[in-house]
Design a protein around this motif. Structure first.
Motif, PDB file in Angstrom:
ATOM      1  N   ASN A  66       0.821  -1.221   0.000  1.00  0.00           N
ATOM      2  CA  ASN A  66       0.000   0.000   0.000  1.00  0.00           C
ATOM      3  C   ASN A  66       0.848   1.262   0.000  1.00  0.00           C
ATOM      4  O   ASN A  66       0.541   2.217  -0.718  1.00  0.00           O
ATOM      5  CB  ASN A  66      -0.965  -0.016   1.192  1.00  0.00           C
ATOM      6  CG  ASN A  66      -2.082  -1.014   0.973  1.00  0.00           C
ATOM      7  OD1 ASN A  66      -2.740  -0.983  -0.062  1.00  0.00           O
ATOM      8  ND2 ASN A  66      -2.261  -1.931   1.906  1.00  0.00           N
ATOM      9  N   GLU A 106      11.200   3.727   5.343  1.00  0.00           N
ATOM     10  CA  GLU A 106      10.944   2.346   5.778  1.00  0.00           C
ATOM     11  C   GLU A 106      11.816   2.030   7.001  1.00  0.00           C
ATOM     12  O   GLU A 106      13.032   2.231   6.969  1.00  0.00           O
ATOM     13  CB  GLU A 106      11.244   1.378   4.627  1.00  0.00           C
ATOM     14  CG  GLU A 106      11.319  -0.081   5.008  1.00  0.00           C
ATOM     15  CD  GLU A 106      10.074  -0.596   5.733  1.00  0.00           C
ATOM     16  OE1 GLU A 106       8.966  -0.384   5.231  1.00  0.00           O
ATOM     17  OE2 GLU A 106      10.230  -1.193   6.834  1.00  0.00           O
ATOM     18  N   GLY A 155       5.219  -6.539   3.763  1.00  0.00           N
ATOM     19  CA  GLY A 155       4.745  -7.927   3.687  1.00  0.00           C
ATOM     20  C   GLY A 155       5.093  -8.619   2.382  1.00  0.00           C
ATOM     21  O   GLY A 155       4.545  -9.688   2.096  1.00  0.00           O
ATOM     22  N   VAL A 167       1.252 -16.020  -1.959  1.00  0.00           N
ATOM     23  CA  VAL A 167       0.328 -16.432  -3.022  1.00  0.00           C
ATOM     24  C   VAL A 167      -0.500 -15.206  -3.432  1.00  0.00           C
ATOM     25  O   VAL A 167      -1.019 -14.503  -2.557  1.00  0.00           O
ATOM     26  CB  VAL A 167      -0.581 -17.579  -2.522  1.00  0.00           C
ATOM     27  CG1 VAL A 167      -1.457 -18.094  -3.644  1.00  0.00           C
ATOM     28  CG2 VAL A 167       0.276 -18.711  -1.956  1.00  0.00           C
ATOM     29  N   ASN A 200       7.917  -6.688  11.243  1.00  0.00           N
ATOM     30  CA  ASN A 200       7.042  -5.677  10.638  1.00  0.00           C
ATOM     31  C   ASN A 200       6.134  -5.125  11.732  1.00  0.00           C
ATOM     32  O   ASN A 200       5.253  -5.833  12.232  1.00  0.00           O
ATOM     33  CB  ASN A 200       6.206  -6.331   9.520  1.00  0.00           C
ATOM     34  CG  ASN A 200       5.285  -5.351   8.831  1.00  0.00           C
ATOM     35  OD1 ASN A 200       5.082  -4.219   9.305  1.00  0.00           O
ATOM     36  ND2 ASN A 200       4.715  -5.765   7.726  1.00  0.00           N
ATOM     37  N   ALA A 244      -3.293  -1.763   5.082  1.00  0.00           N
ATOM     38  CA  ALA A 244      -4.316  -2.803   5.127  1.00  0.00           C
ATOM     39  C   ALA A 244      -5.320  -2.557   6.250  1.00  0.00           C
ATOM     40  O   ALA A 244      -6.360  -3.219   6.300  1.00  0.00           O
ATOM     41  CB  ALA A 244      -3.652  -4.167   5.303  1.00  0.00           C
ATOM     42  N   GLY A 283      -4.172  -8.080   2.391  1.00  0.00           N
ATOM     43  CA  GLY A 283      -3.754  -8.761   1.174  1.00  0.00           C
ATOM     44  C   GLY A 283      -2.886  -7.831   0.335  1.00  0.00           C
ATOM     45  O   GLY A 283      -2.923  -6.604   0.498  1.00  0.00           O
ATOM     46  N   VAL A 284      -2.108  -8.448  -0.541  1.00  0.00           N
ATOM     47  CA  VAL A 284      -1.262  -7.659  -1.434  1.00  0.00           C
ATOM     48  C   VAL A 284      -2.124  -7.247  -2.619  1.00  0.00           C
ATOM     49  O   VAL A 284      -2.169  -7.911  -3.650  1.00  0.00           O
ATOM     50  CB  VAL A 284      -0.025  -8.479  -1.869  1.00  0.00           C
ATOM     51  CG1 VAL A 284       0.811  -7.700  -2.872  1.00  0.00           C
ATOM     52  CG2 VAL A 284       0.827  -8.826  -0.642  1.00  0.00           C
TER      53      VAL A 284
HETATM   54  C1  LIG Z   1       2.858 -14.654   7.248  1.00  0.00           C
HETATM   55  C2  LIG Z   1       2.029 -13.828   6.289  1.00  0.00           C
HETATM   56  C3  LIG Z   1       1.448 -14.432   5.181  1.00  0.00           C
HETATM   57  C4  LIG Z   1       0.698 -13.684   4.277  1.00  0.00           C
HETATM   58  N1  LIG Z   1       0.245 -14.285   3.129  1.00  0.00           N
HETATM   59  C5  LIG Z   1      -0.332 -13.527   2.174  1.00  0.00           C
HETATM   60  C6  LIG Z   1      -0.554 -14.062   0.883  1.00  0.00           C
HETATM   61  O1  LIG Z   1      -0.174 -15.207   0.592  1.00  0.00           O
HETATM   62  N2  LIG Z   1      -1.172 -13.264  -0.044  1.00  0.00           N
HETATM   63  C7  LIG Z   1      -1.541 -11.972   0.232  1.00  0.00           C
HETATM   64  O2  LIG Z   1      -2.100 -11.292  -0.645  1.00  0.00           O
HETATM   65  N3  LIG Z   1      -1.298 -11.431   1.448  1.00  0.00           N
HETATM   66  C8  LIG Z   1      -0.683 -12.160   2.413  1.00  0.00           C
HETATM   67  N4  LIG Z   1      -0.349 -11.606   3.618  1.00  0.00           N
HETATM   68  C9  LIG Z   1      -0.861 -10.256   3.953  1.00  0.00           C
HETATM   69  C10 LIG Z   1      -0.084  -9.140   3.281  1.00  0.00           C
HETATM   70  O3  LIG Z   1       1.305  -9.345   3.413  1.00  0.00           O
HETATM   71  C11 LIG Z   1      -0.498  -7.819   3.924  1.00  0.00           C
HETATM   72  O4  LIG Z   1      -1.913  -7.700   3.926  1.00  0.00           O
HETATM   73  C12 LIG Z   1       0.092  -6.647   3.178  1.00  0.00           C
HETATM   74  O5  LIG Z   1       1.502  -6.732   3.110  1.00  0.00           O
HETATM   75  C13 LIG Z   1      -0.279  -5.333   3.862  1.00  0.00           C
HETATM   76  O6  LIG Z   1       0.276  -4.303   3.127  1.00  0.00           O
HETATM   77  P1  LIG Z   1       0.530  -2.856   3.732  1.00  0.00           P
HETATM   78  O7  LIG Z   1       1.196  -2.077   2.655  1.00  0.00           O
HETATM   79  O8  LIG Z   1      -0.718  -2.313   4.295  1.00  0.00           O
HETATM   80  O9  LIG Z   1       1.528  -3.045   4.965  1.00  0.00           O
HETATM   81  P2  LIG Z   1       2.809  -3.928   5.167  1.00  0.00           P
HETATM   82  O10 LIG Z   1       3.099  -4.767   3.996  1.00  0.00           O
HETATM   83  O11 LIG Z   1       2.635  -4.580   6.473  1.00  0.00           O
HETATM   84  O12 LIG Z   1       3.977  -2.854   5.252  1.00  0.00           O
HETATM   85  C14 LIG Z   1       4.065  -1.915   6.281  1.00  0.00           C
HETATM   86  C15 LIG Z   1       5.475  -1.376   6.285  1.00  0.00           C
HETATM   87  O13 LIG Z   1       5.530  -0.235   7.149  1.00  0.00           O
HETATM   88  C16 LIG Z   1       6.765  -0.263   7.843  1.00  0.00           C
HETATM   89  N5  LIG Z   1       6.626   0.566   9.045  1.00  0.00           N
HETATM   90  C17 LIG Z   1       5.761   0.377  10.068  1.00  0.00           C
HETATM   91  N6  LIG Z   1       5.933   1.344  11.005  1.00  0.00           N
HETATM   92  C18 LIG Z   1       6.899   2.162  10.520  1.00  0.00           C
HETATM   93  C19 LIG Z   1       7.510   3.352  11.045  1.00  0.00           C
HETATM   94  N7  LIG Z   1       7.167   3.886  12.214  1.00  0.00           N
HETATM   95  N8  LIG Z   1       8.491   3.951  10.297  1.00  0.00           N
HETATM   96  C20 LIG Z   1       8.853   3.424   9.079  1.00  0.00           C
HETATM   97  N9  LIG Z   1       8.303   2.302   8.581  1.00  0.00           N
HETATM   98  C21 LIG Z   1       7.330   1.682   9.278  1.00  0.00           C
HETATM   99  C22 LIG Z   1       6.957  -1.741   8.132  1.00  0.00           C
HETATM  100  O14 LIG Z   1       8.310  -2.044   8.444  1.00  0.00           O
HETATM  101  C23 LIG Z   1       6.495  -2.365   6.824  1.00  0.00           C
HETATM  102  O15 LIG Z   1       7.568  -2.482   5.902  1.00  0.00           O
HETATM  103  C24 LIG Z   1       0.454 -12.302   4.522  1.00  0.00           C
HETATM  104  C25 LIG Z   1       1.041 -11.690   5.631  1.00  0.00           C
HETATM  105  C26 LIG Z   1       1.859 -12.427   6.483  1.00  0.00           C
HETATM  106  C27 LIG Z   1       2.560 -11.733   7.607  1.00  0.00           C
END
Ligand SMILES: Cc1cc2nc3c(=O)[nH]c(=O)nc-3n(C[C@H](O)[C@H](O)[C@H](O)COP(=O)(O)OP(=O)(O)OC[C@H]3O[C@@H](n4cnc5c(N)ncnc54)[C@H](O)[C@@H]3O)c2cc1C
Length: 469
Positions: free
Chosen positions: A15, A34, A42, A61, A403, A444, A451-452
């Motif tokens: 996101n 980051e 994720g 996946v 994370n 998310a 989800g991604v």
């Molecule tokens: C074990 C596991 C399995 C999964 N399997 C799947 C799958 O197979 N398919 C799928 O679609 N989804 C899957 N997911 C879910 C998916 O990874 C997440 O829903 C998605 O990554 C969320 O995206 P996001 O951008 O909201 O946040 P995230 O990907 O969680 O990224 C948030 C980022 O913000 C950074 N951050 C947080 N606080 C700070 C701060 N104060 N300063 C600087 N940086 C900060 C973190 O380090 C992180 O890099 C899985 C998740 C996990 C953990």
């Protein structure tokens, strides 16, 4: 670090990066900060076990990445991103030698589901053939479409209600397993929504893996961002938005709890109070293995399944997930397993394999589930443990250390129950905006949820452009 930017994005998950690219495409100068030393949130892939074995630390996946309008509009294939389809999206062994299969082809899937075959074809086949409309509908539920209304009418019910109408154990097991991706008690409403959507996507776009690992998705987004003049700085944990470079907008790709820590003093008290009520659900315990040969499944066809759900009958999956939701550690957990190397051999040295699995556990659980997970696999693949040459485990605390958004091991950005799917993170027609006109939420934990899929990032950036552009 750059000091003169239009927008700062905190967090480099899907996101955060999609938001950054969306703003950069509109001509904004964007800086992504980051906390961790590797970008991708994720979507990171690391050599967790042995040199040459590349494991997806979180997501593995990607039906959502393939179907999501945000990713499709970005056309990341131009940056070299490619997906590999496993021979079968999903296998669900019920007893040794008896497996339910979710195949790409809906007719072939229905043929394995006995008396439920016609129903599966009617529901999953119809949604699957309309996957672009379905993905658009789920991608922004605040703009109801006929497909969203149809999906809601079919599956806003508790999964257990739908299971009662099924006559074949294979269908019950498949539905319970895919609905369990909601990380919720399957007696709860809306759990079937996730099951029906994921089932339909299996027929529509498949359940692929990203070639080279999920990191390839992050790398493609970062390459696009840099080509548009933006940048990502890693190893920079943001602790207070007041210390950021001056910018027209700040987008927090964090959960509400962290947003309050970073910017709570800038929010109106009423808004801050609403955010503080956001709830976090169960956690996960994850194991990655390096194997010297494929998993020795009793049913050899399982070797071609990219994802395997291990939990036995549908009722057993329901029981395990209910125990977790009620704060108990199940003896026989429901295990979600991904075996990427059949479709993408680049993840491991020749002839060797990586394997990824996790189970749900109570929020913040400290119980080591390695043995319980491996025992579940051994039920359907006797001799599995003999193939292990490397192992890496992560409990909820390790997930959160990896994370900060995975609070208590909650990998969905916060409980995705009916209430928090509709009001994510607050009840608003623009849930990406906060009470501070320059601070936005893009994770998310905001609509449309986990989800991604990058949709929260895309919609947050579009809100920024509409209000400040
Ligand atoms: C074990 C596991 C399995 C999964 N399997 C799947 C799958 O197979 N398919 C799928 O679609 N989804 C899957 N997911 C879910 C998916 O990874 C997440 O829903 C998605 O990554 C969320 O995206 P996001 O951008 O909201 O946040 P995230 O990907 O969680 O990224 C948030 C980022 O913000 C950074 N951050 C947080 N606080 C700070 C701060 N104060 N300063 C600087 N940086 C900060 C973190 O380090 C992180 O890099 C899985 C998740 C996990 C953990």
């Amino acid at each position: 670090m750059t000091t003169d930017v239009d927008a700062v994005v905190v967090g480099s998950g899907p996101n955060g990066l999609v938001a950054a690219v969306t703003l950069a495409e509109a001509g904004w100068k964007v800086l992504v900060l980051e906390a961790q030393n590797q970008a991708g949130g994720g979507m990171r892939t690391e050599e967790l076990t042995l040199p040459g074995f590349r494991h997806d630390v979180c997501s593995a996946v990607h039906p959502m990445a393939l179907a999501s309008p945000a990713f499709r509009e970005l056309e990341l294939a131009r940056e070299g991103l490619a997906f590999a389809q496993p021979r079968i999206p999903l296998g669900h062994p019920i007893a040794p030698g008896d497996t339910a299969y979710l195949r790409r082809d809906v007719v072939e899937t229905a043929a394995g589901l006995g008396a439920d075959g016609p129903l599966w074809k009617a529901v999953m086949g119809t949604f699957g053939s309309r996957w672009p409309q379905l993905a658009r509908a789920i991608g922004n539920p605040l703009r109801p479409t006929p497909d969203l209304i149809a999906l809601g009418a079919t599956s806003v019910w508790p999964t257990t209600w739908l299971m009662r109408g099924l006559r074949d154990e294979h269908t019950r097991a498949l539905l319970a397993g895919i609905a369990a991706h909601s990380i919720n008690d399957l007696h709860q409403p809306a759990t079937a929504l996730i099951g029906v959507a994921l089932g339909a996507f299996a027929h529509g776009v498949g359940w692929p893996v990203a070639i080279g690992g999920s990191q390839s998705i992050a790398d493609a987004l970062i390459a696009r961002l840099r080509s548009l003049g933006g940048d990502v700085v890693t190893g920079h944990r943001v602790r207070n938005v007041d210390n950021l470079p001056s910018a027209r907008a700040v987008l927090l790709s964090t959960t509400p709890r962290q947003a309050l820590q970073l910017a709570g003093h800038r929010f109106a008290p009423r808004y801050a109070k609403t955010l503080s009520r956001f709830r976090y659900g169960p956690g996960v315990f994850k194991v990655d293995w390096a194997l010297d040969a494929p998993v020795p499944w009793s049913d050899p066809e399982l070797a071609g399944a990219g994802t395997v759900h291990i939990g036995g009958r549908g009722a057993d999956v329901v029981r395990a997930e209910r125990e977790v939701a009620q704060g108990r550690v199940p003896d026989e957990p429901f295990v979600l397993l991904s075996q990427p190397t059949d479709a993408d051999p680049s993840r491991a040295p020749e002839g060797k394999h990586t394997l990824w699995a996790y189970c749900h556990v109570p929020h913040g659980s400290e119980v080591d589930m390695t043995d319980a997970i491996e025992q579940q696999i051994e039920r359907f693949a006797p001799g599995f443990r003999d193939r292990i040459i490397g192992r890496h485990t992560m409990d909820p605390a390790a997930m959160e250390a990896h994370n900060a958004n995975d609070i208590g091991g909650s990998i969905d950005g916060g409980l995705a129950d009916l209430r928090q799917l509709l009001a994510r993170p607050t009840a608003s027609l623009t849930p990406w905006a906060t009470s501070d006109e320059r601070i936005f939420l893009a994770s998310a934990s905001t609509m449309p949820g986990p989800g991604v899929n990058g949709m929260a990032g895309r919609l947050a950036a579009q809100t920024v452009l509409k209000r400040l552009g």
